[in-house]
Design a protein around this motif. Structure first.
Motif, PDB file in Angstrom:
ATOM      1  N   ASN A   1       0.822  -1.210   0.000  1.00 41.35           N
ATOM      2  CA  ASN A   1       0.000   0.000   0.000  1.00 41.35           C
ATOM      3  C   ASN A   1       0.856   1.260   0.000  1.00 41.35           C
ATOM      4  N   SER A   2       1.991   1.231   0.691  1.00 42.14           N
ATOM      5  CA  SER A   2       2.839   2.423   0.760  1.00 42.14           C
ATOM      6  C   SER A   2       3.412   2.756  -0.618  1.00 42.14           C
ATOM      7  N   PHE A   3       3.806   1.728  -1.375  1.00 39.90           N
ATOM      8  CA  PHE A   3       4.307   1.973  -2.732  1.00 39.90           C
ATOM      9  C   PHE A   3       3.200   2.565  -3.599  1.00 39.90           C
ATOM     10  N   ILE A   4       2.017   1.974  -3.518  1.00 42.92           N
ATOM     11  CA  ILE A   4       0.879   2.441  -4.311  1.00 42.92           C
ATOM     12  C   ILE A   4       0.548   3.889  -3.976  1.00 42.92           C
TER      13      ILE A   4
ATOM     14  N   LYS B   1      -7.965   7.823   0.200  1.00 42.88           N
ATOM     15  CA  LYS B   1      -8.075   6.615   1.012  1.00 42.88           C
ATOM     16  C   LYS B   1      -7.902   5.358   0.159  1.00 42.88           C
ATOM     17  N   ASP B   2      -8.588   5.324  -0.978  1.00 48.04           N
ATOM     18  CA  ASP B   2      -8.529   4.157  -1.861  1.00 48.04           C
ATOM     19  C   ASP B   2      -7.590   4.354  -3.042  1.00 48.04           C
ATOM     20  N   CYS B   3      -6.911   5.516  -3.106  1.00 51.51           N
ATOM     21  CA  CYS B   3      -5.946   5.819  -4.181  1.00 51.51           C
ATOM     22  C   CYS B   3      -6.604   5.705  -5.558  1.00 51.51           C
ATOM     23  N   ARG B   4      -7.497   6.634  -5.829  1.00 51.65           N
ATOM     24  CA  ARG B   4      -8.192   6.681  -7.114  1.00 51.65           C
ATOM     25  C   ARG B   4      -8.206   8.113  -7.625  1.00 51.65           C
ATOM     26  N   ILE B   5      -8.014   8.268  -8.919  1.00 53.44           N
ATOM     27  CA  ILE B   5      -8.048   9.582  -9.567  1.00 53.44           C
ATOM     28  C   ILE B   5      -8.952   9.485 -10.778  1.00 53.44           C
ATOM     29  N   ASP B   6      -9.945  10.372 -10.860  1.00 50.53           N
ATOM     30  CA  ASP B   6     -10.850  10.377 -12.006  1.00 50.53           C
ATOM     31  C   ASP B   6     -10.626  11.644 -12.822  1.00 50.53           C
TER      32      ASP B   6
ATOM     33  N   LEU C   1      -7.579   6.428 -13.119  1.00 52.73           N
ATOM     34  CA  LEU C   1      -6.385   5.839 -12.528  1.00 52.73           C
ATOM     35  C   LEU C   1      -6.752   5.194 -11.198  1.00 52.73           C
ATOM     36  N   GLU C   2      -6.568   3.889 -11.131  1.00 51.92           N
ATOM     37  CA  GLU C   2      -6.863   3.132  -9.921  1.00 51.92           C
ATOM     38  C   GLU C   2      -5.587   2.432  -9.462  1.00 51.92           C
ATOM     39  N   PHE C   3      -5.406   2.353  -8.144  1.00 51.74           N
ATOM     40  CA  PHE C   3      -4.175   1.788  -7.595  1.00 51.74           C
ATOM     41  C   PHE C   3      -4.535   0.815  -6.466  1.00 51.74           C
ATOM     42  N   THR C   4      -3.886  -0.345  -6.467  1.00 51.11           N
ATOM     43  CA  THR C   4      -4.179  -1.332  -5.430  1.00 51.11           C
ATOM     44  C   THR C   4      -2.953  -2.190  -5.161  1.00 51.11           C
ATOM     45  N   SER C   5      -2.854  -2.714  -3.955  1.00 50.78           N
ATOM     46  CA  SER C   5      -1.804  -3.679  -3.642  1.00 50.78           C
ATOM     47  C   SER C   5      -2.347  -5.074  -3.900  1.00 50.78           C
TER      48      SER C   5
ATOM     49  N   GLY D   1     -14.773  -6.769  -8.150  1.00 52.28           N
ATOM     50  CA  GLY D   1     -15.839  -5.780  -8.187  1.00 52.28           C
ATOM     51  C   GLY D   1     -15.425  -4.364  -7.876  1.00 52.28           C
ATOM     52  N   LEU D   2     -14.173  -4.164  -7.462  1.00 49.35           N
ATOM     53  CA  LEU D   2     -13.728  -2.829  -7.055  1.00 49.35           C
ATOM     54  C   LEU D   2     -12.945  -2.103  -8.139  1.00 49.35           C
ATOM     55  N   TYR D   3     -12.286  -2.835  -9.009  1.00 53.47           N
ATOM     56  CA  TYR D   3     -11.390  -2.235  -9.994  1.00 53.47           C
ATOM     57  C   TYR D   3     -11.618  -2.858 -11.367  1.00 53.47           C
ATOM     58  N   ARG D   4     -11.300  -2.066 -12.402  1.00 56.53           N
ATOM     59  CA  ARG D   4     -11.312  -2.556 -13.771  1.00 56.53           C
ATOM     60  C   ARG D   4     -10.139  -1.930 -14.522  1.00 56.53           C
ATOM     61  N   ALA D   5      -9.704  -2.586 -15.571  1.00 65.97           N
ATOM     62  CA  ALA D   5      -8.646  -2.053 -16.437  1.00 65.97           C
ATOM     63  C   ALA D   5      -9.055  -2.290 -17.878  1.00 65.97           C
ATOM     64  N   SER D   6      -9.325  -1.223 -18.599  1.00 66.52           N
ATOM     65  CA  SER D   6      -9.676  -1.360 -20.020  1.00 66.52           C
ATOM     66  C   SER D   6      -8.609  -0.779 -20.940  1.00 66.52           C
TER      67      SER D   6
END
Length: 335
Positions: free
Chosen positions: A164-167, A201-206, A216-220, A227-232
């Protein structure tokens, strides 16, 4: 129009320096761009190289030097939405030379930048890059994310890593580049795109339109992403191996592979989502190693490895302004 463009470029190559010819070529490129973007960008890049050559190699008057310097900036801006290297050079334009990321590292990273361009241009589906720690690979990927975000603001991209710290660090750096009041010129390149929402909190940028799955979504890895993230547009995996303990354990690497395939790779949607892996390699059994075994014969996959030392046992990363690593440093590390 294309014939005239080629003719003027040949004139620039053969005849003594003429600022008017440089400017004429620039304006014709802008006209050609309305009909053929790829052709225009190719000559904008050639013109950019000629501008650099003129600044470094020609004995110019102060007026010509100022004019060619400003023209180079306009050339890079025109190409930046379509060409990743032009984007890299433009967004840092007003930073001090010793603070810039790409120019000091350009000689080494240019091949990586070209491969990232191929990924964006749909010439590749999978790109894996292996480089030593601190060589600039993650920062380069951060610039790539912000470039793709401007090009495709309403399509989600997912970044996964080991912690999480890297993300959070990648999330914060993306925001710095996207900041309209910051030191980067991202908003010059994409003037009609703005940050529409952030979630620290969830590291998301719209960007642009608000949507369920952010630009831009970021996760460890392994945190339960169903159900929380997608990549197209892009799935970007950076250093999935958390440390030497994991690298030395075949069992833990097997578990990591299983987690990657179920936790990250299954978040890809559509038929055109690309995949980018960047890592410092500690084991041939890691995710990149297994992907290479599976896709090494696939022409739409590329695996780039840049070791710490070259064939002459010299550092590949002895960058300008002291931002890299000397040959002595790597020899000491090896010993």
């Amino acid at each position: 129009m294309k014939e005239l463009l080629i003719k003027i470029f040949e004139k620039i190559k053969k005849e003594p320096f003429s600022y008017q010819s440089f400017e004429d070529l620039y304006f014709i490129c802008l006209e050609v761009m309305k009909m053929d973007i790829d052709f225009s960008v190719r000559y904008l890049k050639l013109l950019s190289a000629e501008c650099e050559k003129a600044i470094k190699c020609y004995s110019l008057t102060e007026t010509d030097l100022q004019n060619i310097f400003e023209l180079h900036k306009r050339v890079l801006l025109a190409a930046a939405p379509y060409d990743f290297e032009s984007y890299l050079l433009y967004v840092e334009w007003r930073r001090d030379p010793d603070k810039k990321f790409y120019p000091p590292r350009r000689k080494v990273l240019k091949q990586v930048v070209a491969a990232l361009q191929e990924l964006s241009d749909d010439k590749l589906d999978l790109l894996a890059i292996s480089m030593p720690p601190g060589s600039g690979k993650t920062t380069l990927a951060i610039f790539y994310l912000t470039w793709l975000a401007g090009k495709n603001p309403n399509e989600p991209m997912l970044t996964g890593s080991h912690s999480n710290s890297f993300i959070r660090g990648v999330y914060d750096e993306c925001l710095r580049i996207l900041d309209a009041n910051g030191e980067y010129l991202w908003h010059d390149v994409f003037p009609n795109i703005n940050v529409s929402g952030t979630n620290a909190k969830d590291c998301r940028i719209d960007l642009d339109k608000r949507q369920r799955f952010e630009t831009l979504e970021f996760t460890s890895i392994g945190t339960g992403n169903a159900g929380l993230y997608r990549a197209s547009t892009l799935l970007y995996c950076d250093d999935l191996v958390s440390g030497i303990e994991v690298a030395l354990s075949k069992e833990r690497l097997n578990k990591l592979w299983e987690t990657y395939t179920t936790d990250l790779r299954q978040r890809k949607i559509g038929n055109h989502c690309k995949e980018l892996h960047i890592a410092t390699r500690w084991s041939v059994h890691d995710v990149i190693g297994r992907l290479e075994c599976e896709y090494r014969e696939n022409k739409r996959a590329k695996f780039i490895t840049i070791p710490a030392l070259d064939e002459n046992d010299k550092s590949n990363f002895d960058y300008a302004y002291g931002v890299g690593f000397s040959t002595d440093f790597y020899h000491e590390q090896r010993n």
